[in-house]
Design a protein around this motif. Structure first.
Motif: not given
Length: 399
Positions: A155-180
């Motif tokens: 399951g480790k490859p999927l766990v690593d993929l989820i970690e990358v996806a999490s970083s991507m999502l928090f990156g999107i949050v950073g973009i959206v927060m410009w509209a705060a």
């Protein structure tokens, strides 16, 4: 926010049209909540070697939530009985237009504890994400985390993929927060323009008393809890000041849920604890909502001259402990739960909730920051209780 308030005072009609700015910002954040919770919880649980720890963390969190929300209800009841904001109003229910609250009363049907527990289980795997139900997403996330742990190295490859996806999502949050700033401007301009001075004057005693009650809870209950754990509440408030301003303006604590996950991890709380406590707290640790429910319920009894003795208020407290959880996740939850409480208790006329409908959003500007502060403190407390807190990092970041 200052510009929004100014516009609301000078041009209330134009200010009321700014609502889409606030609503758009809230929607942009809400679309990210479910995937962020999923990635954070799955990654945190999958990295745990002791599966019993997940249940232990959840149990400790629930115990803490129940104790604090009970204290909040008691403080709310004591404060409203001392201040008596509804005394002397002598409201005649025959003169109240209750048609505006029928949609909220309708939402209270089927909101029993059993139904609430069944609703935690989604109809489909994807359904939890499309509905945006936090508890359903949390259930799926914990199950996926358990399953990945049992898979071990496979399951480790999927766990690593989820970690990358999490970083991507928090990156999107950073973009959206410009509209705060735009979101805060639109939301506060709409509130002042639509509900401003008139509502404040007519029910000013209720609003002032409620804000005072929120401050008493934060500094009279949460501050000693922080001191006992070993950190400063004022420093924590300074650390999350931007998040507090956003929830104050938008009257929605969901707007900062993704950011609070990141902020609590930066403070030194383990990812697995943050991933479990923050989402669960958004349904079970609603300190501000409990203060609102206790205050508004007794206020309506006072305003309509409904007798409510000590024994009845204790019974009401028991009802509130259930209903405050039973409608978690419902849109406009605090007001819906208020209607549910009145219909369950059967003592105070349900139609009387129309009295506070006009200032509900103004009261939300007190309850949502209180909810946010309560969940931030709860995360640190549970992390400390579970030996999952880097105290050196906590002191350094807050300092």
């Amino acid at each position: 926010m200052a510009v929004g308030i100014l516009l609301g005072v000078l041009r209330p009609g134009l200010a009321a049209q700014m609502q889409p700015l606030g609503d758009g910002f809230i929607k942009a954040i809400r679309m990210l909540i479910a995937p962020i919770i999923f990635c954070t919880v799955v990654h945190g649980v999958a990295r745990m070697t002791d599966m019993a720890r997940v249940g232990r963390v959840a149990l400790k969190a629930i115990v803490y939530f129940e104790v604090l929300t009970t204290v909040a209800l008691v403080i709310g009841l004591v404060a409203v009985n001392v201040l008596q904001p509804g005394k002397g109003m002598n409201v005649n229910l025959a003169h109240i237009d209750s048609s505006s609250v029928q949609q909220y009363v309708a939402q209270t049907r089927n909101q029993t504890v059993t139904q609430f527990l069944l609703n935690i289980i989604p109809q489909t795997f994807i359904g939890a994400f499309s509905d945006g139900n936090v508890l359903q997403v949390l259930l799926i996330s914990v199950l996926c985390g358990f399953a990945l742990t049992r898979l071990g190295t496979r399951g480790k490859p999927l766990v690593d993929l989820i970690e990358v996806a999490s970083s991507m999502l928090f990156g999107i949050v950073g973009i959206v927060m410009w509209a705060a700033p735009l979101g805060a401007f639109g939301a506060i301009a709409f509130t002042v323009g639509r509900f401003g001075a008139g509502s404040l004057v007519s029910l000013g005693k209720l609003l002032g008393g409620f804000y005072l009650t929120c401050l008493i809870f934060v500094f009279g209950v949460l501050w000693p809890v922080c001191a006992w754990i070993g950190f400063s509440l004022p420093k924590l408030l300074r650390y999350i000041r931007e998040e507090l301003l956003i929830v104050f303006a938008t009257t929605s604590s969901e707007t900062v849920l993704p950011r609070m996950i990141a902020r609590m991890e930066d403070l030194g709380c383990e990812e697995s604890v943050v991933g479990l406590v923050i989402p669960t707290g958004y349904s079970f640790n609603l300190d501000g909502t409990c203060l609102y429910l206790a205050t508004a319920t007794v206020f309506l009894a006072q305003a309509t001259n409904t007798p409510l003795g000590i024994g009845q208020q204790i019974g009401l407290l028991m009802v509130l402990l259930l209903t405050s959880k039973g409608a978690a996740g419902v849109a406009g939850a605090a007001f819906v739960v208020l209607a549910a409480t009145l219909s369950t208790a059967g003592t105070i006329p349900v139609a009387s909730v129309a009295l506070v409908l006009g200032i509900h959003r103004l009261m939300s500007e007190g309850l949502t920051p209180t909810n946010l502060i309560g969940n931030a403190v709860a995360t640190i407390v549970v992390a400390k209780w579970e030996n999952a807190l880097d105290e050196e990092r906590l002191r350094r970041v807050l300092g």
